[in-house]
Design a protein around this motif. Structure first.
Motif, mmCIF file in Angstrom:
data_model
loop_
_atom_site.group_PDB
_atom_site.id
_atom_site.type_symbol
_atom_site.label_atom_id
_atom_site.label_comp_id
_atom_site.label_asym_id
_atom_site.label_seq_id
_atom_site.Cartn_x
_atom_site.Cartn_y
_atom_site.Cartn_z
ATOM 1 N N VAL A 279 0.871 -1.180 0.000
ATOM 2 C CA VAL A 279 0.000 0.000 0.000
ATOM 3 C C VAL A 279 0.905 1.226 0.000
ATOM 4 O O VAL A 279 1.594 1.506 0.978
ATOM 5 C CB VAL A 279 -0.954 -0.001 1.213
ATOM 6 C CG1 VAL A 279 -1.791 1.268 1.220
ATOM 7 C CG2 VAL A 279 -1.844 -1.231 1.172
ATOM 8 N N GLY A 280 0.934 1.907 -1.128
ATOM 9 C CA GLY A 280 1.891 3.014 -1.283
ATOM 10 C C GLY A 280 1.289 4.374 -1.016
ATOM 11 O O GLY A 280 0.149 4.507 -0.576
ATOM 12 N N GLY A 281 2.085 5.378 -1.315
ATOM 13 C CA GLY A 281 1.607 6.757 -1.208
ATOM 14 C C GLY A 281 1.484 7.265 0.210
ATOM 15 O O GLY A 281 0.733 8.194 0.473
ATOM 16 N N ARG A 282 2.210 6.665 1.150
ATOM 17 C CA ARG A 282 2.130 7.147 2.536
ATOM 18 C C ARG A 282 3.368 7.960 2.863
ATOM 19 O O ARG A 282 4.410 7.825 2.214
ATOM 20 C CB ARG A 282 2.020 5.965 3.519
ATOM 21 C CG ARG A 282 0.859 5.041 3.246
ATOM 22 C CD ARG A 282 -0.450 5.793 3.311
ATOM 23 N NE ARG A 282 -1.542 5.048 2.702
ATOM 24 C CZ ARG A 282 -2.542 4.501 3.402
ATOM 25 N NH1 ARG A 282 -2.553 4.595 4.707
ATOM 26 N NH2 ARG A 282 -3.502 3.871 2.785
ATOM 27 N N HIS A 283 3.251 8.823 3.868
ATOM 28 C CA HIS A 283 4.394 9.619 4.322
ATOM 29 C C HIS A 283 4.536 9.382 5.818
ATOM 30 O O HIS A 283 3.663 9.767 6.588
ATOM 31 C CB HIS A 283 4.173 11.094 4.039
ATOM 32 C CG HIS A 283 3.874 11.373 2.605
ATOM 33 N ND1 HIS A 283 4.867 11.598 1.670
ATOM 34 C CD2 HIS A 283 2.713 11.415 1.924
ATOM 35 C CE1 HIS A 283 4.299 11.773 0.479
ATOM 36 N NE2 HIS A 283 2.993 11.668 0.610
ATOM 37 N N ILE A 284 5.616 8.708 6.177
ATOM 38 C CA ILE A 284 5.825 8.403 7.589
ATOM 39 C C ILE A 284 7.215 8.906 7.970
ATOM 40 O O ILE A 284 8.197 8.607 7.299
ATOM 41 C CB ILE A 284 5.702 6.881 7.855
ATOM 42 C CG1 ILE A 284 4.299 6.383 7.451
ATOM 43 C CG2 ILE A 284 5.971 6.574 9.323
ATOM 44 C CD1 ILE A 284 4.134 4.879 7.492
ATOM 45 N N ASP A 285 7.274 9.688 9.043
ATOM 46 C CA ASP A 285 8.540 10.266 9.518
ATOM 47 C C ASP A 285 9.295 10.976 8.395
ATOM 48 O O ASP A 285 10.518 10.871 8.291
ATOM 49 C CB ASP A 285 9.439 9.169 10.130
ATOM 50 C CG ASP A 285 8.833 8.602 11.406
ATOM 51 O OD1 ASP A 285 7.918 9.262 11.960
ATOM 52 O OD2 ASP A 285 9.271 7.521 11.846
ATOM 53 N N GLY A 286 8.595 11.653 7.540
ATOM 54 C CA GLY A 286 9.231 12.431 6.489
ATOM 55 C C GLY A 286 9.723 11.631 5.305
ATOM 56 O O GLY A 286 10.401 12.167 4.432
ATOM 57 N N THR A 287 9.434 10.330 5.267
ATOM 58 C CA THR A 287 9.844 9.533 4.099
ATOM 59 C C THR A 287 8.613 9.046 3.347
ATOM 60 O O THR A 287 7.553 8.865 3.937
ATOM 61 C CB THR A 287 10.652 8.275 4.506
ATOM 62 O OG1 THR A 287 10.359 7.958 5.855
ATOM 63 C CG2 THR A 287 12.117 8.471 4.302
ATOM 64 N N ASP A 288 8.768 8.834 2.055
ATOM 65 C CA ASP A 288 7.730 8.174 1.276
ATOM 66 C C ASP A 288 7.737 6.709 1.680
ATOM 67 O O ASP A 288 8.749 6.023 1.504
ATOM 68 C CB ASP A 288 8.014 8.310 -0.224
ATOM 69 C CG ASP A 288 7.791 9.738 -0.683
ATOM 70 O OD1 ASP A 288 7.017 10.455 -0.005
ATOM 71 O OD2 ASP A 288 8.390 10.134 -1.697
ATOM 72 N N ALA A 289 6.617 6.270 2.223
ATOM 73 C CA ALA A 289 6.583 4.936 2.822
ATOM 74 C C ALA A 289 5.595 4.047 2.094
ATOM 75 O O ALA A 289 4.651 4.508 1.472
ATOM 76 C CB ALA A 289 6.208 5.027 4.294
ATOM 77 N N VAL A 290 5.868 2.750 2.179
ATOM 78 C CA VAL A 290 4.965 1.746 1.609
ATOM 79 C C VAL A 290 4.651 0.742 2.715
ATOM 80 O O VAL A 290 5.555 0.262 3.408
ATOM 81 C CB VAL A 290 5.628 1.031 0.404
ATOM 82 C CG1 VAL A 290 4.762 -0.124 -0.067
ATOM 83 C CG2 VAL A 290 5.878 2.020 -0.730
#
Lengths: 141, 293
Positions: B88-99
């Protein structure tokens, strides 16, 4: 229709001066709010609608939004005061409220209102006309 | 009240009243909306990080994940199915683009039935699972541990689906989509794993605006909308009253003028019973007619 009641020019001018300040302050406050919203939802916008990735801008927005709300309320109260003094109809009050909610419009609204006030003070009877006597009033008009 | 009511019932004022009532109803709806938001914030705020026990004891297969349950810590044991895993992409966690890596955990329900519990095992930086073609590649995701495992994590409600699952990649952790890809029976929510998972960073708290204690702000906004709603009705009442008083004042002036002219010409006095001198001054004060200062 009965003859229009006279306006109190001194009171009208005082109310307008307050309204003018409120218009400008509200106009600036609204522009600041728009900038914050753009930063929050567009520049640092999330993928979904109305989400943000910037905690800082969410904080700034949560501080400024209520302050802007308060400024708008003061603007409405001062517009209401002017509206009373000018003895205007109800739609005119709605228009003054509307000026305050569209970005930049309040600056133009203030100029337009100034024009209306000056024009109507010239054309409509005022208490000051009567004090100076009918001759002076006629000369002033 | 009688004459003023007659002013209020004129078509013009009735039309304005309809407009004002409409504005007030809109304000009322906005106030209700803010009120509900404030309460949603309260109900979600109290439910954070409660230990709820094994997931089978917390919700049944058909049960929704209610606001009271969201965020509660549950445990689950079963085995991960490496074949049923999506990104599941398109997330932003702790300032990084997260999956986020979501894997099917096969569990046994309290009725002894086999069921699927979607588990968000953790997240990885987007570049780690991005293939040479620039697309997310599920094959690059860390494989789940094999065999019987026990995990714990927060119970979360399914996210709303906006899109489908394409080649093992989705935009949301949405059980309505997963049930199509992985089969049923499946739980209605998912677990965001907080216990350690190899090769993955633990899931952050699913933060929503409602969990941040916005309740007082929303209650304030609700009150503000009520004030605006009442203000519209007040404006209308004020307009009717002004129109009524203006007409009264005009009538009085008319009377004064006729009385004054009658005083100058006593022969033409319309009503000999009225004292011509006393009445106008009294009327003058009542009508609020301006006196030069």
């Amino acid at each position: 229709m009965p003859a229009p009641r006279p306006l109190d020019e001194v009171q009208v001018r005082t109310s307008f001066a307050r309204f003018r300040v409120a218009s400008i302050v509200e106009g600036i406050a609204l522009l600041v709010l728009v900038c914050i919203m753009v930063m929050r939802y567009v520049v640092f916008g999330g993928d979904a609608w109305l989400t943000s990735t910037s905690h800082t801008w969410e904080q700034i927005s949560s501080v400024w939004s209520p302050i802007h709300g308060l400024i708008y309320m003061v603007y409405v109260i001062l517009a209401f005061d002017l509206w009373l003094k000018m003895r205007w109809g109800l739609p005119r009050m709605l228009l003054l409220m509307f000026f305050g909610v569209i970005p930049v419009l309040s600056f133009f609204g203030e100029r337009w209102t100034h024009g209306r006030v000056e024009d109507e003070l010239r054309r409509r009877p005022t208490l000051q006309d009567e004090a100076e006597g009918p001759a002076a009033g006629a000369a002033g008009a | 009240m009688g004459p003023m009511l007659r002013v209020a019932l004129r078509p013009r004022f009735l039309g304005l009243l309809a407009l004002m009532v409409l504005a007030t109803v809109v304000c009322g709806l906005l106030a209700t909306w803010q009120w509900e938001r404030a309460h949603r914030a309260l109900s979600e705020d109290t439910s954070v990080a409660e230990e709820l026990g094994p997931v089978q004891d917390v919700i049944g297969l058909a049960d929704p994940v209610t606001n009271e349950l969201v965020g509660g810590i549950v445990t689950a044991s079963g085995s991960f199915d490496a074949e049923r895993q999506i990104l599941v992409g398109g997330r932003h966690i702790d300032g990084t683009d997260a999956v986020i890596v979501v894997t099917a955990l096969e569990v046994t329900t309290s009725e002894g039935e086999q069921a699927i519990l979607p588990v968000a095992r953790g997240w990885v930086p987007a570049e780690q699972v991005t293939g040479a073609d620039g697309e997310l590649d599920p094959a690059l995701a860390p494989a789940p541990p094999s065999g019987e495992v026990e995990i714990s994590g927060r119970l979360e409600a399914s996210e709303a689906a906006t899109d489908g699952i394409f080649e093992g990649v989705a935009s949301e952790i949405a059980t309505p989509l997963l049930v199509n890809a992985w089969g049923d029976p499946m739980y209605a929510g998912y677990v965001a794993q907080t216990s350690a998972a190899e090769g993955l960073s633990p899931m952050p708290v699913a933060e929503s605006a409602f969990q941040r204690g916005l309740d007082w702000q929303n209650i304030g906004y609700a009150a503000q909308w009520i004030v605006f709603g009442v203000f519209f009705l007040y404006l209308w009442g004020r307009t009717v009253r002004t129109a009524h008083l203006d007409e009264l004042a005009a009538q009085r002036e008319e009377l004064e003028r006729s009385l004054a002219s009658a005083g100058e010409h006593p022969d033409q006095r319309p009503d000999p019973g009225v004292p011509a001198d006393a009445a106008p001054t009294q009327e003058d004060a009542d009508a609020g007619t301006p006196t030069p200062r």
